[in-house]
Scaffold this active site. Structure first.
Site, PDB file in Angstrom:
ATOM      1  N   TRP A 105     -12.591  -7.732 -42.490  1.00 32.57           N
ATOM      2  CA  TRP A 105     -13.726  -6.801 -42.554  1.00 32.57           C
ATOM      3  C   TRP A 105     -14.087  -6.479 -43.993  1.00 32.57           C
ATOM      4  O   TRP A 105     -15.272  -6.379 -44.336  1.00 32.57           O
ATOM      5  CB  TRP A 105     -13.440  -5.542 -41.745  1.00 32.57           C
ATOM      6  N   ASP A 174     -14.597   2.043 -44.780  1.00 30.34           N
ATOM      7  CA  ASP A 174     -14.814   1.575 -43.413  1.00 30.34           C
ATOM      8  C   ASP A 174     -13.615   2.050 -42.597  1.00 30.34           C
ATOM      9  O   ASP A 174     -12.513   1.538 -42.743  1.00 30.34           O
ATOM     10  CB  ASP A 174     -14.916   0.047 -43.408  1.00 30.34           C
ATOM     11  N   LYS A 198     -14.083   1.568 -31.314  1.00 32.66           N
ATOM     12  CA  LYS A 198     -12.626   1.543 -31.378  1.00 32.66           C
ATOM     13  C   LYS A 198     -12.049   2.915 -31.054  1.00 32.66           C
ATOM     14  O   LYS A 198     -11.272   3.054 -30.133  1.00 32.66           O
ATOM     15  CB  LYS A 198     -12.145   1.094 -32.761  1.00 32.66           C
TER      16      LYS A 198
HETATM   17  C1  LIG Z   1     -14.590  -3.865 -35.505  1.00 25.27           C
HETATM   18  C2  LIG Z   1     -14.694  -3.585 -36.937  1.00 25.27           C
HETATM   19  C3  LIG Z   1     -15.874  -3.812 -37.643  1.00 25.27           C
HETATM   20  C4  LIG Z   1     -17.098  -4.406 -37.016  1.00 25.27           C
HETATM   21  O1  LIG Z   1     -17.710  -3.451 -36.230  1.00 25.27           O
HETATM   22  P1  LIG Z   1     -19.117  -3.733 -35.506  1.00 25.27           P
HETATM   23  O2  LIG Z   1     -19.444  -2.366 -34.984  1.00 25.27           O
HETATM   24  O3  LIG Z   1     -18.866  -4.755 -34.442  1.00 25.27           O
HETATM   25  O4  LIG Z   1     -20.083  -4.204 -36.506  1.00 25.27           O
HETATM   26  C5  LIG Z   1     -15.904  -3.495 -38.989  1.00 25.27           C
HETATM   27  N1  LIG Z   1     -14.821  -2.982 -39.605  1.00 25.27           N
HETATM   28  C6  LIG Z   1     -13.672  -2.751 -38.954  1.00 25.27           C
HETATM   29  C7  LIG Z   1     -12.502  -2.169 -39.689  1.00 25.27           C
HETATM   30  C8  LIG Z   1     -13.571  -3.049 -37.605  1.00 25.27           C
HETATM   31  O5  LIG Z   1     -12.427  -2.821 -36.950  1.00 25.27           O
END
Ligand SMILES: *Cc1c(COP(=O)(O)O)cnc(C)c1O
Length: 364
Positions: A105, A174, A198
């Site tokens: 990511w 993030d 998540k």
């Molecule tokens: C799942 C995830 C993403 C991507 O998320 P989307 O909502 O599908 O764009 C980005 N960063 C992390 C840490 C993730 O776990």
């Protein structure tokens, strides 16, 4: 096949939601707050929805201990859209940003800045050891506009347990897979963000929490839907927002605040849950974690078995036994148990019991 039992759900995302939240949604799904309509049918311009979004924002701020110097925004396009919006909004022609690369990511976030021709410095990376650890003692550039990190690496199973010291440069994190799992030193952050699917709610909604004085440094002249300012000025309702996502996030935050007792208690529970699994894995040789011990994630436990055939069999038999979502990310293989806020201690015991019996069967 239909099942009348809910499984123990270890999916990485979309992931398990707290059962009381799902039950609350179910109980008011046809008639929200006496409106005679479903929450998916009401206008986002109604007083009903104003109450929904205002309460979600207020709860987020209370849980994190932040005040009116922060914006809480809801944006579509997932966390991946943020990878593009962050450099677009914050890096002018003379600016550069520091990035820490701790896995898939982070790599994608860096790429999206580079695609736009923005200046990016990767000041630390754990790629040399397949992203199995979190870099320490990182030297940041004093002139950087911001420092971007991925707080929890969903795929590689690592997590920042302490946030880096950046000498005043705002952190942008993030937090898709660990937001609201523990208290946060919010003063360090210019912005945190998380795709909801998540740890927060359904997919289709990204939560962005941004310091107002950080937003004040944004560039001008962007298309409306790509400018944070649009969302901040219009309480995330410049256009139709992801209503169901915002509503569900509000209920999840209410569950954290009222049922779990807040973020400190949530963190204790998450540590206890992860300990059950890590202690079991560490007690033998059959299973081994892929991340270095002091970098291991409390949210995504990535582990291997002695060989890939055993892993396949393990995942298949676990699924049969009502333990779902244990397959590792397709890019890395192996196994992964995602144990976000909504995972229960009961599910941890069920998993360890299954792992124990599978090991016995194979070692006999
Ligand atoms: C799942 C995830 C993403 C991507 O998320 P989307 O909502 O599908 O764009 C980005 N960063 C992390 C840490 C993730 O776990």
């Amino acid at each position: 096949m239909m099942t009348d039992q809910r499984i123990f759900n270890f999916n990485a995302g979309p992931a398990a939601l707290p059962l009381p939240v799902l039950e609350e949604i179910q109980s008011e799904f046809l008639n929200f707050a006496g409106s005679g309509m479903s929450v998916t049918e009401i206008s986002h311009r109604s007083a009903y929805f104003d109450a929904v979004i205002d309460e979600a924002v207020a709860r987020a701020k209370r849980l994190l201990g932040i005040g009116d110097d922060y914006h809480v925004l809801f944006i579509q396009g997932g966390a991946s859209m943020q990878f593009a919006m962050i450099p677009m909004n914050f890096l002018g022609p003379d600016d550069s940003a520091d990035f820490v690369n701790t896995g898939t990511w982070s790599t994608k976030a860096i790429k999206e800045a580079q695609i736009q021709g923005k200046k990016v410095q990767v000041v630390a990376s754990s790629e040399d050891k397949d992203f199995s650890y979190i870099p320490k003692d990182i030297r940041f550039n004093a002139g950087a506009k911001f420092v971007h990190i991925t707080s929890n690496n969903t795929i590689k199973g690592t997590q920042f347990h302490e946030f880096p010291e950046t000498a005043g440069v705002p952190l942008v994190a993030d937090m898709s897979s660990d937001i609201f799992s523990k208290p946060l030193p919010m003063k360090k952050f210019g912005m945190i963000y998380a795709g909801a699917q998540k740890n927060l709610g359904p997919s289709g909604c990204c939560m962005v929490i941004m310091k107002k004085d950080f937003l004040d440094t944004a560039t001008e002249g962007l298309p409306s839907m790509l400018a944070y300012k649009t969302y901040a000025d219009k309480n995330s309702m410049y256009n139709t927002p992801p209503c169901f996502g915002i509503y569900t996030i509000g209920l999840v935050l209410k569950w954290i605040e009222e049922e779990m007792g807040g973020l400190a208690e949530m963190a204790d529970y998450n540590i206890q849950k992860a300990d059950v699994l890590y202690d079991f894995i560490d007690s033998g040789e059959f299973y081994r974690t892929t991340a270095e011990k002091n970098s291991r994630s409390l949210m995504n436990v990535t582990f291997r078995l002695p060989d890939e055939d055993l892993e396949k069999e393990f995942i298949a038999k676990a699924t049969e036994a009502g333990l779902g979502g244990l397959k590792g990310h397709r890019s890395v293989g192996g196994c992964r148990a995602s144990i976000y806020n909504a995972a229960t201690m009961e599910s941890m015991y069920a998993l360890v019991e299954f792992m124990e019996s599978f090991e016995k069967e194979k070692s006999a």
